[in-house]
Write a protein that holds these residues in place. Structure first.
Motif, PDB file in Angstrom:
ATOM      1  N   PRO A   1      21.653-124.439  53.446  1.00  0.00           N
ATOM      2  CA  PRO A   1      20.781-123.838  52.446  1.00  0.00           C
ATOM      3  C   PRO A   1      19.504-123.263  53.027  1.00  0.00           C
ATOM      4  N   ALA A   2      18.995-123.858  54.097  1.00  0.00           N
ATOM      5  CA  ALA A   2      17.790-123.324  54.723  1.00  0.00           C
ATOM      6  C   ALA A   2      18.044-121.949  55.300  1.00  0.00           C
ATOM      7  N   GLU A   3      19.235-121.745  55.853  1.00  0.00           N
ATOM      8  CA  GLU A   3      19.572-120.435  56.406  1.00  0.00           C
ATOM      9  C   GLU A   3      19.621-119.367  55.318  1.00  0.00           C
ATOM     10  N   VAL A   4      19.979-119.770  54.103  1.00  0.00           N
ATOM     11  CA  VAL A   4      20.014-118.838  52.976  1.00  0.00           C
ATOM     12  C   VAL A   4      18.603-118.565  52.462  1.00  0.00           C
ATOM     13  N   ILE A   5      17.848-119.625  52.227  1.00  0.00           N
ATOM     14  CA  ILE A   5      16.533-119.517  51.600  1.00  0.00           C
ATOM     15  C   ILE A   5      15.560-118.721  52.456  1.00  0.00           C
TER      16      ILE A   5
ATOM     17  N   GLY B   1      24.682-119.787  65.192  1.00  0.00           N
ATOM     18  CA  GLY B   1      24.722-119.575  63.762  1.00  0.00           C
ATOM     19  C   GLY B   1      23.375-119.538  63.071  1.00  0.00           C
ATOM     20  N   SER B   2      22.323-120.049  63.707  1.00  0.00           N
ATOM     21  CA  SER B   2      20.998-120.045  63.088  1.00  0.00           C
ATOM     22  C   SER B   2      20.307-118.712  63.363  1.00  0.00           C
ATOM     23  N   SER B   3      19.397-118.321  62.481  1.00  0.00           N
ATOM     24  CA  SER B   3      18.700-117.047  62.672  1.00  0.00           C
ATOM     25  C   SER B   3      17.906-117.048  63.972  1.00  0.00           C
ATOM     26  N   GLU B   4      17.238-118.162  64.276  1.00  0.00           N
ATOM     27  CA  GLU B   4      16.475-118.257  65.519  1.00  0.00           C
ATOM     28  C   GLU B   4      17.398-118.330  66.729  1.00  0.00           C
TER      29      GLU B   4
ATOM     30  N   PRO C   1      25.501-118.515  56.046  1.00  0.00           N
ATOM     31  CA  PRO C   1      26.161-118.051  57.273  1.00  0.00           C
ATOM     32  C   PRO C   1      26.712-119.199  58.121  1.00  0.00           C
ATOM     33  N   THR C   2      26.365-120.417  57.732  1.00  0.00           N
ATOM     34  CA  THR C   2      26.846-121.592  58.463  1.00  0.00           C
ATOM     35  C   THR C   2      27.546-122.534  57.497  1.00  0.00           C
TER      36      THR C   2
END
Length: 358
Positions: free
Chosen positions: A247-251, A225-228, A261-262
């Motif tokens: 929120p970090a995934e959005v920002i 689910g994380s971008s990395e 996304p998570t």
């Protein structure tokens, strides 16, 4: 987070770790009374402008030594306590606090502004050997795309994670080496009791839980689910992380999505509080005290959420709108009294290691 955090993704957004602003992370120089050395975990970060303000106002230059995950950093600090690497330590949390205090890691100091910090976060009120700085919730995060694609309802509780529909989906961190891994273990002990947690972990093991050394590996490499994690080919749609991870995934998304996304399994959360302390035998105790005062100042407390993805402990400190929208703190997290953690932690970790890793 810590942590733990998604600070690595902040390049170019003005949110930096101290390694990017000319501070040393390899060698302590606190013998110079104008230098204060901070020892912390890898997730320490602060905005350059905020650090600059402290250095200008106090007259001290800040050097940082990062020592891996919070658990590793605490253990190393204990081993070097007679000749500490620095002056102040940030990042010991309530899961490891008793170990640090029992080993005499810190000297007493009552920070300026401590009266404005919530009493619920002050776990050493009698001696003030540590100062609360932030709090957060260790929770299972889930990959919304995976569960949508497979038409599967995401888990919402500890018990759900052991159900067959979630077999081979969860990755967690080693409770012996990782702060969130230990927090997740303590959360399960709080949920199922002193005896029941072992049966629960037997079920998780049978259900294919994967264990890795630390948070960064779990979140950035294993979690789909994380971008990395997506770039790394992660195939686990459930990960032990933080309530503030969405929120970090959005920002930090290249194109900001309207929704995260998570998501967070709210019934799997454990409350974590992080502290700072004046290291015993510090070469610059005066500078260390000034820095601890800085950590509970409004300027630092309001800067901290979007750097380390944790919540401020200072009463009235503003929380970013992104936190309210995408990552609110858990309403009913599991908690455990420091005394109970102290009495059981080491034996529980030993039992967990034998049960899960062997």
């Amino acid at each position: 987070m810590h942590k733990k955090t998604l600070v690595a993704a902040a390049v170019g957004l003005g949110l930096i770790s101290l390694s990017a602003c000319g501070t040393s992370e390899t060698k302590s120089s606190s013998a110079d009374s104008k230098t204060v050395t901070l020892v912390s975990h890898d997730s320490w970060a602060v905005s350059k402008s905020v650090l600059d303000d402290f250095e200008k106002q106090s007259g001290y230059k800040v050097h940082v030594l990062k020592d891996g995950d919070a658990g590793q950093a605490v253990n190393k600090a204990i081993l070097t306590k007679d000749n500490p690497q620095g002056d102040v330590f940030f990042g010991v949390d309530n899961t490891l606090l008793s170990r640090a205090l029992d080993n005499g890691l810190f000297e007493s100091y009552t920070a300026k502004g401590l009266d404005k910090v919530g009493a619920a976060y002050q776990l050493d009120q009698a001696q003030h050997r540590v100062t609360p700085v932030d709090y957060g919730d260790i929770c299972v995060n889930y990959d919304k795309a995976y569960f949508g694609k497979h038409k599967l309802t995401p888990p919402q509780s500890f018990a759900d994670l052991a159900k067959p529909e979630y077999k081979n989906l969860l990755v967690t961190e080693n409770a012996a080496t990782s702060s969130p891994g230990l927090g997740f273990l303590l959360g399960s002990a709080a949920q199922f009791g002193d005896q029941g947690w072992q049966d629960y972990w037997k079920k998780l093991k049978a259900n294919g839980v994967k264990v890795v050394d630390g948070w960064e590996q779990a979140y950035y490499q294993e979690f789909s689910g994380s971008s990395e994690g997506r770039k790394a080919g992660g195939d686990r749609p459930l990960v032990v992380s933080y309530a503030s991870s969405p929120p970090a995934e959005v920002i930090y998304a290249k194109k900001r999505p309207s929704t995260a996304p998570t998501g967070v399994a709210n019934g799997t959360c454990f409350r974590q509080i992080e502290f700072a302390g004046l290291l015993s035998n510090a070469k610059n105790p005066k500078g260390a005290k000034a820095f601890i005062d800085f950590l509970v100042s409004r300027e630092f407390q309001e800067d901290m959420p979007l750097n380390m993805y944790v919540y401020p402990v200072l009463k009235g400190a503003k929380v970013p709108a992104e936190f309210t929208a995408y990552g609110p703190a858990a309403q009913h997290p599991e908690t455990m009294a420091p005394g109970k953690i102290a009495a059981n932690r080491d034996q529980w970790v030993k039992s967990w290691t034998s049960l899960v890793l062997k």
